[in-house]
Motif scaffolding. Sequence first.
Motif, mmCIF file in Angstrom:
data_model
loop_
_atom_site.group_PDB
_atom_site.id
_atom_site.type_symbol
_atom_site.label_atom_id
_atom_site.label_comp_id
_atom_site.label_asym_id
_atom_site.label_seq_id
_atom_site.Cartn_x
_atom_site.Cartn_y
_atom_site.Cartn_z
ATOM 1 N N ALA A 81 23.501 65.297 29.714
ATOM 2 C CA ALA A 81 22.895 64.316 30.610
ATOM 3 C C ALA A 81 23.411 62.909 30.320
ATOM 4 O O ALA A 81 23.488 62.069 31.224
ATOM 5 N N ALA A 82 23.781 62.652 29.072
ATOM 6 C CA ALA A 82 24.336 61.346 28.718
ATOM 7 C C ALA A 82 25.687 61.107 29.362
ATOM 8 O O ALA A 82 26.166 59.970 29.416
ATOM 9 N N GLN A 83 26.336 62.180 29.854
ATOM 10 C CA GLN A 83 27.630 62.068 30.530
ATOM 11 C C GLN A 83 27.503 62.291 32.034
ATOM 12 O O GLN A 83 28.501 62.458 32.729
ATOM 13 N N LEU A 84 26.281 62.297 32.542
ATOM 14 C CA LEU A 84 26.042 62.570 33.953
ATOM 15 C C LEU A 84 26.760 61.557 34.836
ATOM 16 O O LEU A 84 26.595 60.354 34.660
ATOM 17 N N PRO A 85 27.571 62.002 35.803
ATOM 18 C CA PRO A 85 28.254 61.056 36.696
ATOM 19 C C PRO A 85 27.262 60.359 37.624
ATOM 20 O O PRO A 85 26.196 60.900 37.937
ATOM 21 N N LEU A 86 27.618 59.180 38.049
ATOM 22 C CA LEU A 86 26.782 58.433 38.992
ATOM 23 C C LEU A 86 26.702 59.197 40.312
ATOM 24 O O LEU A 86 27.713 59.504 40.934
ATOM 25 N N HIS A 87 25.489 59.501 40.750
ATOM 26 C CA HIS A 87 25.288 60.257 41.990
ATOM 27 C C HIS A 87 25.095 59.281 43.154
ATOM 28 O O HIS A 87 24.022 59.192 43.756
ATOM 29 N N LEU A 88 26.148 58.551 43.442
ATOM 30 C CA LEU A 88 26.186 57.614 44.565
ATOM 31 C C LEU A 88 27.486 57.857 45.305
ATOM 32 O O LEU A 88 28.567 57.729 44.734
ATOM 33 N N HIS A 89 27.392 58.206 46.585
ATOM 34 C CA HIS A 89 28.536 58.712 47.338
ATOM 35 C C HIS A 89 28.653 57.966 48.666
ATOM 36 O O HIS A 89 27.688 57.923 49.440
ATOM 37 N N LEU A 90 29.834 57.364 48.919
ATOM 38 C CA LEU A 90 30.083 56.722 50.211
ATOM 39 C C LEU A 90 30.371 57.821 51.226
ATOM 40 O O LEU A 90 31.475 58.311 51.359
ATOM 41 N N ARG A 91 29.331 58.214 51.936
ATOM 42 C CA ARG A 91 29.368 59.378 52.821
ATOM 43 C C ARG A 91 30.052 59.084 54.153
ATOM 44 O O ARG A 91 30.811 59.919 54.671
ATOM 45 N N CYS A 92 29.792 57.907 54.726
ATOM 46 C CA CYS A 92 30.276 57.626 56.083
ATOM 47 C C CYS A 92 30.722 56.178 56.189
ATOM 48 O O CYS A 92 30.092 55.273 55.638
ATOM 49 N N LEU A 93 31.809 55.970 56.893
ATOM 50 C CA LEU A 93 32.334 54.631 57.139
ATOM 51 C C LEU A 93 32.649 54.521 58.627
ATOM 52 O O LEU A 93 33.279 55.411 59.204
ATOM 53 N N GLN A 94 32.196 53.453 59.260
ATOM 54 C CA GLN A 94 32.440 53.241 60.682
ATOM 55 C C GLN A 94 33.569 52.243 60.884
ATOM 56 O O GLN A 94 33.613 51.201 60.225
ATOM 57 N N LEU A 95 34.471 52.588 61.811
ATOM 58 C CA LEU A 95 35.591 51.726 62.165
ATOM 59 C C LEU A 95 35.591 51.494 63.666
ATOM 60 O O LEU A 95 35.078 52.322 64.429
ATOM 61 N N PRO A 96 36.189 50.387 64.124
ATOM 62 C CA PRO A 96 36.278 50.151 65.565
ATOM 63 C C PRO A 96 37.264 51.124 66.206
ATOM 64 O O PRO A 96 38.187 51.610 65.556
ATOM 65 N N GLY A 97 37.056 51.407 67.487
ATOM 66 C CA GLY A 97 37.961 52.286 68.210
ATOM 67 C C GLY A 97 39.306 51.621 68.466
ATOM 68 O O GLY A 97 39.530 50.440 68.139
ATOM 69 N N THR A 98 40.221 52.387 69.052
ATOM 70 C CA THR A 98 41.567 51.892 69.302
ATOM 71 C C THR A 98 41.576 50.726 70.274
ATOM 72 O O THR A 98 42.293 49.739 70.081
ATOM 73 N N ARG A 99 40.754 50.822 71.318
ATOM 74 C CA ARG A 99 40.678 49.762 72.338
ATOM 75 C C ARG A 99 39.325 49.083 72.268
ATOM 76 O O ARG A 99 38.347 49.676 71.798
ATOM 77 N N PRO A 100 39.239 47.835 72.759
ATOM 78 C CA PRO A 100 37.982 47.082 72.653
ATOM 79 C C PRO A 100 36.772 47.804 73.228
ATOM 80 O O PRO A 100 35.658 47.657 72.724
ATOM 81 N N ARG A 101 36.969 48.590 74.287
ATOM 82 C CA ARG A 101 35.842 49.260 74.934
ATOM 83 C C ARG A 101 35.498 50.593 74.275
ATOM 84 O O ARG A 101 34.496 51.218 74.634
ATOM 85 N N ASP A 102 36.306 51.036 73.361
ATOM 86 C CA ASP A 102 36.048 52.304 72.691
ATOM 87 C C ASP A 102 34.842 52.191 71.756
ATOM 88 O O ASP A 102 34.537 51.122 71.221
ATOM 89 N N GLY A 103 34.180 53.307 71.556
ATOM 90 C CA GLY A 103 33.081 53.336 70.609
ATOM 91 C C GLY A 103 33.585 53.367 69.180
ATOM 92 O O GLY A 103 34.792 53.431 68.918
#
Length: 329
Positions: free
Chosen positions: A283-305
Amino acid sequence: MGGYSVLGHVSGGWWRAQGVRAALKVAGFGAEAWHQLHPRGFSKRSRSLENQPFPGLLQPENLSREELVDVLRASVVDQKGKPGELTLFSVLPELSQSLGLGEQELQVVHASGKETSGLVLLSSCPQTACRLRKFFAHSRRAQRPTATYWAVTDGIPATSEGKIQAALKLEHADGIGLVVPVKSPSRKDILEGVKRTLSHFRVVATGSGCALVQLQPLTVFPSQLQVHMVLQLCPVLGDHRHSARMRTVLGQRFLLPAESTKPQRQVLDEALLRRLCLTPSQAAQLPLHLHLRCLQLPGTRPRDGLIELLAPLPPYFSRTLQCLGLHQQ
């Protein structure tokens, strides 16, 4: 965001666009180990996952410089380091060559703390990198979250969802950096590095006295999410730096003063150790259980989601969820 187009799927691997690479960053034992999601040619040096308390973790001394470049095709291992250390930055030229980018230089566009697993966004196009950084900065000013983390916490937040606000500062003692909260910061405090921080949280599942929590930071500060969860009396599993502030007496949790608390290995109670099938030394070597699950980026064109990049969980994280009976609803 004209000028790039998605060339591959966005869940479970590389997300590719013109001048952009999204990689899975996987954490290891603190700053000295790395986790490898998709082994490639390491059969001679890999140990059986069945005998590992944290399956999927790989010791750095088992890697050569060339092998690290191969691992980076599926995972980013670090954001920064001391001169001479084997880190992501130190092998970016080789990684560029390995990805067939020629003389184009890779740069990190978005990354979280080095002990955090999940997504890291790289770019070989300066214009695209600049546009993406502006997108992230504009989203923060508008208080629109672009990053979603998953955390396993020792303890369950008092409310199922809400926001956490705290003024934080970074202090150094005995060569160790520690983020501490500041009550009622003055204008002088702000000028001297104190920052007001904000995160949204939502409890996804509970079990065995622990919780799977979704976290969305709206500000950027080192160890912000770890400290925010400590302030909720629910430290992240594997937080061996800030969780020392929390103490339990007669079943009641409370915080020790930050200025008088030194970092130490996280201490888990016997019942939790049994559920995790870990010894105190493991347990003293337990890795940090924090995970960047999702990242949002802009679409290719301005009107894209918006485009969502999804990162699968590291094996040790999934194992912990299974041991604790934490199932996403």
